[in-house]
Design a protein around this motif. Structure first.
Motif, PDB file in Angstrom:
ATOM      1  N   ILE A 108       0.878  -1.166   0.000  1.00  0.00           N
ATOM      2  CA  ILE A 108       0.000   0.000   0.000  1.00  0.00           C
ATOM      3  C   ILE A 108       0.914   1.215   0.000  1.00  0.00           C
ATOM      4  O   ILE A 108       1.709   1.388   0.920  1.00  0.00           O
ATOM      5  CB  ILE A 108      -0.957   0.017   1.201  1.00  0.00           C
ATOM      6  N   LEU A 224      -6.691   4.025   3.910  1.00  0.00           N
ATOM      7  CA  LEU A 224      -5.903   2.867   4.348  1.00  0.00           C
ATOM      8  C   LEU A 224      -6.800   1.779   4.918  1.00  0.00           C
ATOM      9  O   LEU A 224      -6.552   0.592   4.698  1.00  0.00           O
ATOM     10  CB  LEU A 224      -4.883   3.300   5.398  1.00  0.00           C
ATOM     11  N   GLN A 228      -6.484  -1.797   3.331  1.00  0.00           N
ATOM     12  CA  GLN A 228      -5.854  -2.866   4.101  1.00  0.00           C
ATOM     13  C   GLN A 228      -6.741  -4.110   4.160  1.00  0.00           C
ATOM     14  O   GLN A 228      -6.242  -5.216   4.296  1.00  0.00           O
ATOM     15  CB  GLN A 228      -5.459  -2.381   5.505  1.00  0.00           C
TER      16      GLN A 228
END
Length: 260
Positions: A108, A224, A228
């Protein structure tokens, strides 16, 4: 009007070779990382900055095979897991802490360039162990349904595709488009493991309101959080091991990158 965390001058600075001004932009990027990572640990996300402290902010991007005109902040598996996976890829003795290692793992990445700011999940073709594992996982109906559900949970402004490079390709789909009919299955059916960059992310125009100084931290944590979950779904671990299913996936290409 709130000020942008990264100013137009910061973006323009990245057109220059490394110098003190570029370092000051990198320092600002590192401060954003410091604030984010403290909160990421509080959430127990299994994402880690680069194991080499000198490469936390780098001109190497998982989206490109050469140095970029910009700065990237990658988050990926732990150093110990990285070493394990690279051994499984047949890379005993090659596990040096160089920034190029990020290409062999799902990442990421937050990225700042002269033209945009982006946050995206990237599996480069050199992360073939994880790419093959993902295709093996998607040979199971219930896991294809799970992936569809994960795309349904993320915002519609996420862009997905299979291209290389730091710019947004015209050949992308939105997260909403992949949910229409059989688009997701058909889209993944065109994926060539060991050749394509698989990526899901958001691109921001310069000085976007979501990147203002008082908003960028919460914005990045929100993005995120979405990425994730996809990252965890795709990441090979001993508890998420579908290598034996890989050959049954209809479009498995099997390109041998074990010597890369």
């Amino acid at each position: 009007m709130d000020s942008a965390y990264f100013t137009s001058e910061d973006h323009n600075t990245l057109n220059s070779p490394p110098n003190q001004a570029v370092q000051e932009v990198a320092d600002k990027f590192h401060e954003l990382h410091r604030l984010m990572y403290r909160r990421m640990r509080d959430r127990n996300w299994d994402l880690h900055p680069h194991w080499d402290n000198n490469a936390i902010i780098t001109s190497q991007s998982a989206a490109a095979s050469s140095e970029i005109r910009g700065l990237a902040l990658p988050y990926l598996r732990s150093k110990e897991q990285r070493q394990l996976v690279e051994r499984l890829m047949g890379r005993d003795g090659h596990g040096t802490a160089t920034s190029s290692d990020i290409h062999r793992h799902p990442v990421i990445e937050l990225r700042l360039t002269p033209t945009h700011f982006a946050i995206e999940l990237i599996l480069s073709p050199f992360a073939w162990w994880d790419q093959r594992n993902l295709l093996g996982k998607l040979s199971v109906d219930r896991h294809r349904h799970t992936l569809r559900g994960l795309f349904g949970e993320i915002d519609g402004d996420f862009r997905v595709g299979f291209w290389e490079g730091t710019e947004l390709s015209d050949m992308h789909l939105t997260a909403r488009q992949v949910l229409r009919g059989n688009v997701l299955d058909e889209w993944m059916g065109t994926f060539s493991d060991g050749q394509d960059w698989l990526r899901v992310g958001v691109w921001y125009e310069l000085q976007h309101a979501a990147l203002n100084t008082d908003a960028i931290l919460s914005e990045m944590l929100k993005r995120l959080s979405s990425l994730q979950r996809l990252y965890t779904f795709m990441l090979w671990t001993s508890n998420n091991n579908f290598q034996s299913f890989y050959r049954s996936y209809p479009t498995a290409r099997g390109k041998d990158l074990s010597t890369f």
